[in-house]
Scaffold this motif. Structure first.
Motif, PDB file in Angstrom:
ATOM      1  N   GLU A   1       0.829  -1.206   0.000  1.00  0.00           N
ATOM      2  CA  GLU A   1       0.000   0.000   0.000  1.00  0.00           C
ATOM      3  C   GLU A   1       0.863   1.256   0.000  1.00  0.00           C
ATOM      4  OE1 GLU A   1      -3.179   0.396  -0.322  1.00  0.00           O
ATOM      5  OE2 GLU A   1      -3.687  -1.741  -0.363  1.00  0.00           O
ATOM      6  N   GLU A   2       2.041   1.174   0.643  1.00  0.00           N
ATOM      7  CA  GLU A   2       2.952   2.317   0.627  1.00  0.00           C
ATOM      8  C   GLU A   2       3.440   2.604  -0.794  1.00  0.00           C
ATOM      9  OE1 GLU A   2       3.081  -0.169   2.684  1.00  0.00           O
ATOM     10  OE2 GLU A   2       2.634   0.765   4.628  1.00  0.00           O
ATOM     11  N   ASP A   3       3.679   1.536  -1.574  1.00  0.00           N
ATOM     12  CA  ASP A   3       4.061   1.732  -2.977  1.00  0.00           C
ATOM     13  C   ASP A   3       2.940   2.386  -3.770  1.00  0.00           C
ATOM     14  OD1 ASP A   3       6.557   0.554  -2.591  1.00  0.00           O
ATOM     15  OD2 ASP A   3       5.766  -1.460  -2.950  1.00  0.00           O
TER      16      ASP A   3
END
Length: 539
Positions: free
Chosen positions: A299-301
């Motif tokens: 999700e950070e990507d």
């Protein structure tokens, strides 16, 4: 007095009323007692002006606060009317005009009521009630009402005048806009080069995360997707986003970032798809990245990819729109030339043909020995006229979303075969992704150049075309078996070479010639396979 020139008409009028009140108070020998009331009314009026400025600057200043200030200023003027001398009746005009200009009839009526009530109440409290004083306060309040309505009317007239002051010269506005665009192009690292802007976005993405393949796809509304830049592959590996089953379809339709798995490739993959939005929030394209599922995206990507898209969307949008404007200007110029040729020399050639027909008929009737020569001349004029009409058709290039490059070349080849009697063959392979419009036009013009060579050849009887489009990769092969005048020197400075295209001239069927043009994405591998992709390893 230069400061007075920057004040609005309403502000100068209210200051003039305050100065008039000072003058009347001085003449009445009441300046010392009247000055505090004058300063109080002016201070409240200036506070209202300050609130209006904050409101126009985007601050959260409501209408209630302004109405309270106007009411306080009217109350101060009303108390002054009941407490001070006749000169004080001028003060009520200051808040009346300001409130009328700001709140129209409602503001003027509010000042009238507040001024009348406070003025009459002050008379009752001070016990200075007299019929003449009541009449003066009532007359001043009515005059303030009229003055407020005049303020509302003047403000409305000023707004309408400001809205009407628009430069009717569209050409002048366009000139200003183009000059501004020229200035902006000099400040951008990539100018208005759409592929270069897309490549910068992919480079930024590469600094944020590891991806085996990534691409920038552009498409407005219902237009097909156009790959502007791609890394890790020579052609777009994902399905067309306009297909309902495509891994890109949801983001294409709904404009929401997605993190999903895609199992329809040779290796299962983790795919990030992020929308590129214009200033109005409408989708202008997609940023896509994938890598093997053994190291899935997080999700950070997805958040990082969204930030990259936000940073570069404006540059990509501007570059694509400017490229479209430049291409439209070129197409309009070609259309103008085609129209002038059709209405000018083409009509003169037709008139010449009619004249030759008349001479042929006369020569046949008189059994003149020039009859055969006139028949040959008529055939040659017909050939030149047909060639001219083909040139006019070639100038009218129309690349549209519903007419792809393959359909355009196919229709033109069919037209050439039907008018010249030359045998034509075509092999076409296209996927759902489109090339940029200016690239399609350049490829089409290259095809027309070879077709014109075949038309001018005296012994060409076969033309063959092979077109393979897997955007951003494209390959065009055009050949004819007639004597050719084309050589590699004719394509050494072709515009397609500056876009990464490679043009090769090859022999074909004896005296014939074959032109092969290959174009790949910038920075792509010469190989058409994906075996050179860098697969990230688990950390």
């Amino acid at each position: 007095m230069q400061w007075a020139s920057v004040l609005s008409v309403g502000t100068r009028l209210r200051l003039a009323l305050a100065m008039l009140a000072v003058l009347f108070a001085t003449l009445d020998d009441a300046l010392l007692t009247g000055l505090p009331w004058i300063l109080l009314v002016i201070t409240l009026d200036l506070a209202a002006s300050g609130f209006e400025y904050l409101s126009s600057s985007g601050r959260a200043i409501g209408r209630v606060q302004l109405m309270v200030l106007f009411g306080a200023s009217a109350a101060a003027a009303g108390i002054a009317m009941g407490y001070a001398g006749p000169w004080s009746k001028v003060l009520i005009l200051i808040p009346a005009y300001h409130a009328g200009a700001r709140f129209a009839r409602r503001g003027a009526l509010m000042v009238f009521v507040v001024g009348l009530l406070t003025g009459g109440g002050t008379l009752v409290v001070t016990k200075e009630y007299s019929e003449g004083e009541v009449q003066r306060i009532l007359l001043a309040s009515v005059f303030a009402l009229v003055f407020g309505l005049l303020g509302a009317w003047s403000h409305r007239m000023q707004v309408e005048e400001d809205e009407a002051v628009v430069d009717p010269n569209i050409a002048a506005e366009a000139g200003l806009l183009l000059r501004r665009l020229h200035e902006l192009a000099e400040t951008l690292d990539t100018g208005f080069d759409a592929p270069a802007s897309a490549e910068m976005a992919l480079q930024d993405l590469a600094t944020q995360m590891r991806a085996a393949r990534s691409a920038i796809l552009v498409g407005y509304g219902d237009d097909p997707a156009v790959p502007l830049a791609i890394r890790g592959a020579d052609r777009t590996p994902w399905p067309d986003p306009m297909e309902a089953s495509s891994v890109l379809a949801r983001t294409w339709r709904e404009g929401v970032p997605t993190l999903s798995e895609w199992a329809d490739d040779l290796v299962a993959r983790s795919v990030i798809v992020v929308p590129l939005n214009d200033n109005n929030g409408d989708r202008l394209g997609l940023l896509v990245a994938d890598r093997p599922l053994v190291t899935p995206f997080t999700e950070e990507d997805l958040v990082a990819a969204g930030e990259v898209a936000s940073r570069h969307a404006a540059n990509i949008d501007l570059s694509v729109l400017f490229a479209g404007l430049r291409e439209r200007a070129g197409l309009e110029e070609r259309e103008r030339l085609a129209r002038e040729m059709h209405d000018g020399i083409a009509q003169e050639m037709v008139a010449l043909a009619f004249g030759i027909d008349s001479l042929r008929r006369t020569a046949r009737n008189t059994e003149s020995p020039l009859a055969d020569d006139l028949d040959g001349l008529r055939v040659e004029v017909s050939r030149v006229l047909a060639d001219l009409r083909l040139h006019i058709a070639d100038l009218r290039i129309a690349v549209r979303p519903d007419t792809g490059l393959g359909a355009l070349i196919g229709a033109r080849l069919q037209n050439f075969g039907s008018t010249s009697g030359v045998t034509t063959r075509m092999h076409l392979s296209e996927n759902g992704f489109r090339l940029p419009a200016h690239t399609e036009v350049l490829i089409y013009r290259l095809f027309l150049q070879v077709l014109a060579d075949a038309r001018h050849s005296l012994n060409a009887d076969t033309v063959e075309v092979r077109l393979n489009v897997a955007a951003p990769r494209v390959e065009l092969w055009v050949a004819h078996n007639g004597t050719s005048s084309l050589g590699i020197r004719d394509f050494s400075e072709h515009p397609l070479t500056s876009l990464g295209g490679e043009i090769v001239v090859e022999p074909y069927a004896g005296d014939g010639v074959a032109i092969r043009m290959r174009m790949r994405a910038r920075g792509a591998s010469p190989s058409a396979t994906l075996s050179n992709e860098r697969i990230p390893q688990p950390s």
